[in-house]
Design an enzyme around this catalytic site. Sequence first.
Site, mmCIF file in Angstrom:
data_model
loop_
_atom_site.group_PDB
_atom_site.id
_atom_site.type_symbol
_atom_site.label_atom_id
_atom_site.label_comp_id
_atom_site.label_asym_id
_atom_site.label_seq_id
_atom_site.Cartn_x
_atom_site.Cartn_y
_atom_site.Cartn_z
ATOM 1 N N ASN A 13 -64.545 31.159 -56.715
ATOM 2 C CA ASN A 13 -63.276 30.725 -56.118
ATOM 3 C C ASN A 13 -62.175 31.436 -56.893
ATOM 4 O O ASN A 13 -61.859 31.055 -58.010
ATOM 5 C CB ASN A 13 -63.143 29.196 -56.251
ATOM 6 C CG ASN A 13 -61.768 28.690 -55.839
ATOM 7 O OD1 ASN A 13 -61.004 29.424 -55.217
ATOM 8 N ND2 ASN A 13 -61.465 27.454 -56.191
ATOM 9 N N LYS A 15 -59.074 31.511 -56.308
ATOM 10 C CA LYS A 15 -57.765 30.849 -56.272
ATOM 11 C C LYS A 15 -56.681 31.892 -55.939
ATOM 12 O O LYS A 15 -56.956 32.815 -55.177
ATOM 13 C CB LYS A 15 -57.516 30.118 -57.590
ATOM 14 C CG LYS A 15 -58.707 29.214 -57.955
ATOM 15 C CD LYS A 15 -58.463 28.276 -59.067
ATOM 16 C CE LYS A 15 -59.725 27.454 -59.307
ATOM 17 N NZ LYS A 15 -59.567 26.426 -60.304
ATOM 18 N N HIS A 99 -60.408 21.229 -52.062
ATOM 19 C CA HIS A 99 -60.392 21.508 -53.503
ATOM 20 C C HIS A 99 -59.364 20.596 -54.169
ATOM 21 O O HIS A 99 -58.314 20.292 -53.571
ATOM 22 C CB HIS A 99 -60.045 22.983 -53.741
ATOM 23 C CG HIS A 99 -60.220 23.378 -55.177
ATOM 24 N ND1 HIS A 99 -59.272 23.102 -56.129
ATOM 25 C CD2 HIS A 99 -61.257 23.987 -55.813
ATOM 26 C CE1 HIS A 99 -59.719 23.549 -57.298
ATOM 27 N NE2 HIS A 99 -60.911 24.090 -57.141
ATOM 28 N N GLU A 101 -57.152 21.098 -56.271
ATOM 29 C CA GLU A 101 -55.784 21.642 -56.336
ATOM 30 C C GLU A 101 -55.063 21.463 -55.005
ATOM 31 O O GLU A 101 -53.853 21.210 -54.969
ATOM 32 C CB GLU A 101 -55.838 23.128 -56.755
ATOM 33 C CG GLU A 101 -56.193 23.249 -58.242
ATOM 34 C CD GLU A 101 -56.961 24.507 -58.608
ATOM 35 O OE1 GLU A 101 -56.978 25.473 -57.820
ATOM 36 O OE2 GLU A 101 -57.570 24.511 -59.700
ATOM 37 N N GLU A 171 -66.917 18.587 -58.385
ATOM 38 C CA GLU A 171 -66.019 19.209 -59.357
ATOM 39 C C GLU A 171 -65.173 18.141 -60.044
ATOM 40 O O GLU A 171 -64.111 17.753 -59.522
ATOM 41 C CB GLU A 171 -65.084 20.190 -58.645
ATOM 42 C CG GLU A 171 -65.790 21.347 -57.994
ATOM 43 C CD GLU A 171 -64.902 22.585 -57.952
ATOM 44 O OE1 GLU A 171 -65.312 23.600 -58.518
ATOM 45 O OE2 GLU A 171 -63.797 22.520 -57.393
ATOM 46 N N GLY A 177 -60.850 24.351 -64.945
ATOM 47 C CA GLY A 177 -59.894 25.205 -65.651
ATOM 48 C C GLY A 177 -59.554 24.732 -67.054
ATOM 49 O O GLY A 177 -58.600 25.212 -67.663
ATOM 50 N N SER A 217 -65.387 24.783 -65.044
ATOM 51 C CA SER A 217 -65.663 25.541 -66.268
ATOM 52 C C SER A 217 -67.114 25.971 -66.402
ATOM 53 O O SER A 217 -67.637 26.052 -67.510
ATOM 54 C CB SER A 217 -65.212 24.749 -67.501
ATOM 55 O OG SER A 217 -63.823 24.499 -67.430
HETATM 56 P P1 PGA Z 1 -63.021 26.775 -63.112
HETATM 57 O O1 PGA Z 1 -62.630 26.365 -61.615
HETATM 58 O O2 PGA Z 1 -64.395 27.361 -63.057
HETATM 59 O O3 PGA Z 1 -61.991 27.752 -63.542
HETATM 60 O O4 PGA Z 1 -63.006 25.500 -63.926
HETATM 61 C C1 PGA Z 1 -63.576 25.814 -60.760
HETATM 62 C C2 PGA Z 1 -62.930 25.456 -59.445
HETATM 63 O O5 PGA Z 1 -61.773 25.013 -59.441
HETATM 64 O O6 PGA Z 1 -63.558 25.617 -58.380
#
Ligand code: PGA
Length: 257
Positions: A13, A15, A99, A101, A171, A177, A217
Amino acid sequence: MNRRYRKTIIAGNWKMNKTASDTRAFAEELKPLLSKAKWCDIVLCVPFVNIPAAIKAFKDTRVAIGAQNLHFEDHGAFTGEVSAAMLKDLGVKYVIIGHSERRQYWNETDLTVNKKVHAAIDAGLYPIVCVGESLEQRELGVTMELINLQVKTALAGVPAEKMRHVVIAYEPLWAIGTGKTATSEQANEVNEEIRAIIRRLYGARVARSVTVQYGGSMNAKNAEELLAQPDVDGGLIGGAALKAADFTAIINAANQE
Ligand code: PGA
């Protein structure tokens, strides 16, 4: 993962990262590194505007292209939005839905997630539905209730025969992140519950066949241990999917003999 019953899917992803030129350069770097990727499906969810470049650059490879969002209406006066049919027409296969976010910054709710899941399925796209608890919710001990609500609402009205198109990604918000990964036990425990929810809704055969990913992560170092868990069928990877070498290391961890 359990390759006998279901697909392992490693999905990046991106983003809001990388331009179309960066996408082409990334593809040239990644393609020669994919020789060990025999058993998992690979997906890259790129920004909308990079989709044509990504489709072209990964043509005739094992890498499928995904989007990071869609609008649930077919068409109409929705300035700035993109429909499922538009994505499908470009050759997109997967789409991330709900997601955290999107839920946090654009007020997406379980109900809009459900509408988007239907729009994706109706257009022939494979939704990757994201669910997960915040740190406060985990500490209050309501993780499983929340996951039940999120999964059941997201899948409301989805018939059993369409479930082979649906991917769920667990998640936990506190792991996205932050560099703070869920332990493999925590990831497997929730993924197991997600499969149990699907079993209660659709029966054992469907539940066994659905890919349930972990995201938050995941990186080159921890992927092997997470993917060794029986109910962790792949990953949704943010930061570590931006570098071809790190992403390849995760793909290779999903392709152990
Ligand atoms: P990350 O993001 O691996 O940077 O923690 C995962 C995601 O938001 O899908």
